[in-house]
Write a protein that holds these residues in place. Structure first.
Motif, PDB file in Angstrom:
ATOM      1  N   ALA A 137       0.814  -1.222  -0.046  1.00  0.00           N
ATOM      2  CA  ALA A 137      -0.024   0.192   0.136  1.00  0.00           C
ATOM      3  C   ALA A 137       0.838   1.261  -0.103  1.00  0.00           C
ATOM      4  CB  ALA A 137      -1.039  -0.079   1.280  1.00  0.00           C
ATOM      5  N   VAL A 138       1.780   1.306   0.751  1.00  0.00           N
ATOM      6  CA  VAL A 138       2.764   2.480   0.854  1.00  0.00           C
ATOM      7  C   VAL A 138       3.837   2.611  -0.540  1.00  0.00           C
ATOM      8  CG1 VAL A 138       4.778   3.438   1.792  1.00  0.00           C
ATOM      9  CG2 VAL A 138       3.051   2.395   3.389  1.00  0.00           C
ATOM     10  N   ALA A 139       4.228   1.358  -1.173  1.00  0.00           N
ATOM     11  CA  ALA A 139       4.772   1.412  -2.376  1.00  0.00           C
ATOM     12  C   ALA A 139       3.986   1.892  -3.561  1.00  0.00           C
ATOM     13  CB  ALA A 139       5.199   0.122  -2.526  1.00  0.00           C
ATOM     14  N   GLY A 140       2.846   1.502  -3.496  1.00  0.00           N
ATOM     15  CA  GLY A 140       1.723   1.880  -4.449  1.00  0.00           C
ATOM     16  C   GLY A 140       1.308   3.362  -4.191  1.00  0.00           C
ATOM     17  N   MET A 141       1.377   3.691  -3.043  1.00  0.00           N
ATOM     18  CA  MET A 141       1.033   5.119  -3.050  1.00  0.00           C
ATOM     19  C   MET A 141       2.491   6.303  -3.500  1.00  0.00           C
ATOM     20  SD  MET A 141       1.923   8.027  -0.875  1.00  0.00           S
ATOM     21  CE  MET A 141       2.933   7.170   0.623  1.00  0.00           C
ATOM     22  N   LEU A 142       3.567   5.870  -3.225  1.00  0.00           N
ATOM     23  CA  LEU A 142       4.587   6.472  -3.871  1.00  0.00           C
ATOM     24  C   LEU A 142       5.105   6.418  -5.306  1.00  0.00           C
ATOM     25  CD1 LEU A 142       7.130   5.499  -0.875  1.00  0.00           C
ATOM     26  CD2 LEU A 142       6.237   7.741  -1.165  1.00  0.00           C
ATOM     27  N   PHE A 143       4.518   5.289  -5.884  1.00  0.00           N
ATOM     28  CA  PHE A 143       5.069   4.935  -7.331  1.00  0.00           C
ATOM     29  C   PHE A 143       4.319   5.677  -8.159  1.00  0.00           C
ATOM     30  CE2 PHE A 143       6.085   2.087 -10.778  1.00  0.00           C
ATOM     31  CZ  PHE A 143       7.252   2.235 -10.807  1.00  0.00           C
ATOM     32  N   VAL A 144       4.552   5.775  -9.561  1.00  0.00           N
ATOM     33  CA  VAL A 144       3.793   6.509 -10.327  1.00  0.00           C
ATOM     34  C   VAL A 144       3.667   5.955 -11.618  1.00  0.00           C
ATOM     35  CG1 VAL A 144       6.183   7.396 -11.535  1.00  0.00           C
ATOM     36  CG2 VAL A 144       4.004   8.386 -11.796  1.00  0.00           C
ATOM     37  N   ILE A 145       2.555   5.753 -12.171  1.00  0.00           N
ATOM     38  CA  ILE A 145       1.889   4.978 -13.345  1.00  0.00           C
ATOM     39  C   ILE A 145       1.099   5.978 -14.162  1.00  0.00           C
ATOM     40  CG2 ILE A 145       2.171   2.763 -12.096  1.00  0.00           C
ATOM     41  CD1 ILE A 145      -1.008   3.170 -11.640  1.00  0.00           C
ATOM     42  N   PRO A 146       0.960   5.250 -15.366  1.00  0.00           N
ATOM     43  CA  PRO A 146       0.132   5.962 -16.650  1.00  0.00           C
ATOM     44  C   PRO A 146      -1.482   5.730 -16.182  1.00  0.00           C
ATOM     45  CG  PRO A 146       1.101   4.379 -17.428  1.00  0.00           C
ATOM     46  CD  PRO A 146       1.737   4.342 -16.118  1.00  0.00           C
ATOM     47  N   PRO A 169      -2.583  -8.098  -1.057  1.00  0.00           N
ATOM     48  CA  PRO A 169      -1.672  -7.047  -1.456  1.00  0.00           C
ATOM     49  C   PRO A 169      -1.920  -6.602  -2.655  1.00  0.00           C
ATOM     50  CG  PRO A 169      -0.455  -9.216  -0.527  1.00  0.00           C
ATOM     51  CD  PRO A 169      -2.070  -9.427  -0.659  1.00  0.00           C
ATOM     52  N   ALA A 170      -2.562  -7.623  -3.872  1.00  0.00           N
ATOM     53  CA  ALA A 170      -2.894  -7.039  -5.135  1.00  0.00           C
ATOM     54  C   ALA A 170      -4.175  -5.868  -5.069  1.00  0.00           C
ATOM     55  CB  ALA A 170      -3.340  -8.071  -5.885  1.00  0.00           C
ATOM     56  N   ALA A 171      -5.173  -6.157  -4.126  1.00  0.00           N
ATOM     57  CA  ALA A 171      -6.095  -5.180  -3.989  1.00  0.00           C
ATOM     58  C   ALA A 171      -5.484  -3.914  -3.209  1.00  0.00           C
ATOM     59  CB  ALA A 171      -7.028  -5.856  -3.009  1.00  0.00           C
ATOM     60  N   ALA A 172      -4.683  -4.099  -2.537  1.00  0.00           N
ATOM     61  CA  ALA A 172      -3.872  -2.893  -2.039  1.00  0.00           C
ATOM     62  C   ALA A 172      -3.246  -1.808  -3.049  1.00  0.00           C
ATOM     63  CB  ALA A 172      -2.895  -2.893  -0.589  1.00  0.00           C
ATOM     64  N   LEU A 173      -2.592  -2.800  -4.045  1.00  0.00           N
ATOM     65  CA  LEU A 173      -2.148  -2.016  -5.132  1.00  0.00           C
ATOM     66  C   LEU A 173      -2.975  -1.396  -6.013  1.00  0.00           C
ATOM     67  CD1 LEU A 173       0.814  -4.216  -5.971  1.00  0.00           C
ATOM     68  CD2 LEU A 173       1.036  -2.003  -5.064  1.00  0.00           C
ATOM     69  N   LEU A 174      -4.051  -1.957  -6.093  1.00  0.00           N
ATOM     70  CA  LEU A 174      -5.278  -1.103  -7.049  1.00  0.00           C
ATOM     71  C   LEU A 174      -5.808  -0.223  -6.578  1.00  0.00           C
ATOM     72  CD1 LEU A 174      -6.611  -2.695  -9.432  1.00  0.00           C
ATOM     73  CD2 LEU A 174      -8.329  -3.367  -8.172  1.00  0.00           C
ATOM     74  N   MET A 175      -5.735   0.015  -5.184  1.00  0.00           N
ATOM     75  CA  MET A 175      -6.031   1.214  -4.511  1.00  0.00           C
ATOM     76  C   MET A 175      -5.202   2.300  -4.560  1.00  0.00           C
ATOM     77  SD  MET A 175      -9.451   1.324  -3.947  1.00  0.00           S
ATOM     78  CE  MET A 175      -9.408   2.925  -2.951  1.00  0.00           C
ATOM     79  N   THR A 176      -4.108   1.988  -4.156  1.00  0.00           N
ATOM     80  CA  THR A 176      -3.046   3.004  -3.936  1.00  0.00           C
ATOM     81  C   THR A 176      -2.087   3.269  -5.236  1.00  0.00           C
ATOM     82  OG1 THR A 176      -1.455   1.438  -3.384  1.00  0.00           O
ATOM     83  CG2 THR A 176      -2.965   2.450  -1.669  1.00  0.00           C
ATOM     84  N   LEU A 177      -2.088   2.447  -6.131  1.00  0.00           N
ATOM     85  CA  LEU A 177      -0.909   3.120  -7.382  1.00  0.00           C
ATOM     86  C   LEU A 177      -1.700   4.227  -8.141  1.00  0.00           C
ATOM     87  CD1 LEU A 177      -0.409  -0.486  -8.884  1.00  0.00           C
ATOM     88  CD2 LEU A 177       1.464   1.402  -8.205  1.00  0.00           C
ATOM     89  N   PRO A 178      -3.029   4.307  -8.199  1.00  0.00           N
ATOM     90  CA  PRO A 178      -3.328   5.300  -9.018  1.00  0.00           C
ATOM     91  C   PRO A 178      -3.613   6.874  -8.583  1.00  0.00           C
ATOM     92  CG  PRO A 178      -5.158   3.689  -9.094  1.00  0.00           C
ATOM     93  CD  PRO A 178      -4.006   3.442  -8.077  1.00  0.00           C
ATOM     94  N   ALA A 185      -4.810   8.758   4.075  1.00  0.00           N
ATOM     95  CA  ALA A 185      -6.043   8.288   3.756  1.00  0.00           C
ATOM     96  C   ALA A 185      -5.942   7.241   2.653  1.00  0.00           C
ATOM     97  CB  ALA A 185      -6.873   9.553   3.097  1.00  0.00           C
ATOM     98  N   VAL A 186      -5.081   7.508   1.688  1.00  0.00           N
ATOM     99  CA  VAL A 186      -4.814   6.504   0.583  1.00  0.00           C
ATOM    100  C   VAL A 186      -4.285   5.200   1.038  1.00  0.00           C
ATOM    101  CG1 VAL A 186      -3.441   6.039  -1.536  1.00  0.00           C
ATOM    102  CG2 VAL A 186      -4.271   8.472  -1.345  1.00  0.00           C
ATOM    103  N   ILE A 187      -3.391   5.319   2.071  1.00  0.00           N
ATOM    104  CA  ILE A 187      -2.707   3.969   2.569  1.00  0.00           C
ATOM    105  C   ILE A 187      -3.815   3.168   3.258  1.00  0.00           C
ATOM    106  CG2 ILE A 187      -1.041   3.171   4.163  1.00  0.00           C
ATOM    107  CD1 ILE A 187       0.562   5.432   3.462  1.00  0.00           C
ATOM    108  N   VAL A 188      -4.608   4.052   3.995  1.00  0.00           N
ATOM    109  CA  VAL A 188      -5.659   3.396   4.790  1.00  0.00           C
ATOM    110  C   VAL A 188      -6.836   2.800   3.761  1.00  0.00           C
ATOM    111  CG1 VAL A 188      -8.075   3.748   6.271  1.00  0.00           C
ATOM    112  CG2 VAL A 188      -5.624   4.697   6.846  1.00  0.00           C
TER     113      VAL A 188
END
Length: 357
Positions: free
Chosen positions: A277-286, A306-315, A340-343
């Protein structure tokens, strides 16, 4: 005499507004609406919208090297450069071509109504977090309330109808329901919270910026709003783009550290969900980049949490996009947004595990 000359050569506010509408409509059609319409049929037919930009066809991200940084920056830049140009054009045009009183009336209030307006206005944009950031900065310059601007910012990614369609065909409609339900809470909940926090710091619409602007004129009432637009575009580009490029390069190199393991070893333990969740919040994607990323990770055996966490925090946000709007919000507002994004990522992971995704 000079005043009379300027008034005779003042650009029509209606012309400035018409130009803004034309640029927004044509730009979004060319960059977003038309390509995404065709990509939806590809997603329906093939159940894929491409390979993961995070690691391509490999099972792991590359090691942290200069080649990894340049490779990611080039792939990412190719995917988003047109949308970034459009975002810079619209972010500067908001300030130069639209009557400021319109923005204040629609988005300047600190109640829930302006938050809802900001979220709904974001739906046609469908931009990634970094491409929407210049527009958010422009809205804040025009006295949009912090919660309204954040609702617009988050809504571009979390309420993106094209991404939801891609997700349904590629990952399954249960993932769409999870993303949409938590996305609505994130967009409007964080917007409402930030507007509540702004009480006492930014006054409400009826006693606030609208009254302060009386006698100052609108951006669209400047003698030459198009010259002002060009000036603001150049300033915004020179201020935002260099740091943005540096941060994208750093994140491209840091992929191996942010995502050190991908596969069956990444299970539903809370530490994996939190870490990603933290990694997804920091990373940048199109835009919609999270869909093939999660698809590839699930195929490699990653657990659903973990996949669901990324689905919410990457964008919704990233380190570069947060840097782009850092001067537009107070530090504690951005801290609340990040938390809030991490939560939301943790909640998505927990729900996915609980429902057996």
């Amino acid at each position: 005499m000079t005043s009379s000359f300027k008034s005779r050569h003042r650009a029509s506010p209606a012309l400035a507004i018409a130009v803004f509408v034309a640029v927004a409509a044509i730009g979004l059609y060319y960059v977003k609406w038309s390509p995404y319409y065709h990509r939806a049929f590809t997603a329906a037919d093939t159940h894929s919208i491409g390979s993961s930009i995070l690691m391509g066809a490999e099972a792991q991200p590359p090691a942290a090297t200069l080649d990894a940084a340049l490779g990611y920056a080039l792939a990412y830049g190719k995917a988003i450069w047109q949308a970034m140009v459009l975002g810079l054009l619209l972010g500067s045009a908001v300030q130069a071509l639209l009557p400021r009183r319109w923005i204040i009336r629609a988005l300047g209030g600190t109640g829930l109504g302006s938050v809802v307006a900001g979220g709904l206005l974001s739906v046609p944009g469908m931009m990634c977090t970094c491409c929407a950031a210049p527009v958010v900065a422009g809205l804040r310059k025009c006295q949009a309330a912090p919660g309204s601007a954040v609702a617009f910012w988050l809504g571009n990614t979390m309420l993106n109808p094209a991404t939801l369609v891609f997700m349904g065909f590629v990952l399954g409609w249960n993932w769409v329901g999870l993303r949409l339900a938590l996305g609505i809470v994130l967009v409007f909940g964080v917007g409402w919270l930030l507007n509540r926090m702004s009480h006492g710091h930014e006054r409400a619409l009826d006693a606030g910026p609208l009254a302060a602007l009386q006698g100052q004129g609108d951006a669209a009432d400047e003698p030459n709003p198009f010259k002002r637009w060009a000036t603001l575009f150049a300033r915004m580009t020179l201020r935002l783009v260099p740091e943005y490029i540096v941060l994208v390069l750093l994140l491209g190199a840091a992929r191996a550290w942010l995502f050190p393991q991908i596969g069956p070893g990444v299970d539903n333990h809370v530490l994996w969900i939190l870490g990603l969740a933290v990694a997804g919040m920091l990373f940048v994607i199109p835009t919609a980049g999270e869909v093939p990323i999660v698809q590839a990770m699930l195929a490699l055996g990653m657990a659903a949490g973990p996949a669901a966490a990324l689905l919410m925090t990457l964008p919704p946000v990233s380190l570069p996009s947060l840097a782009m709007v850092a001067k537009s919000f107070r530090a504690r507002e951005l801290a609340v947004l990040v938390l809030a994004v991490i939560v939301a990522g943790l909640a998505a992971g927990g729900i996915a595990v609980g429902l057996g995704f």
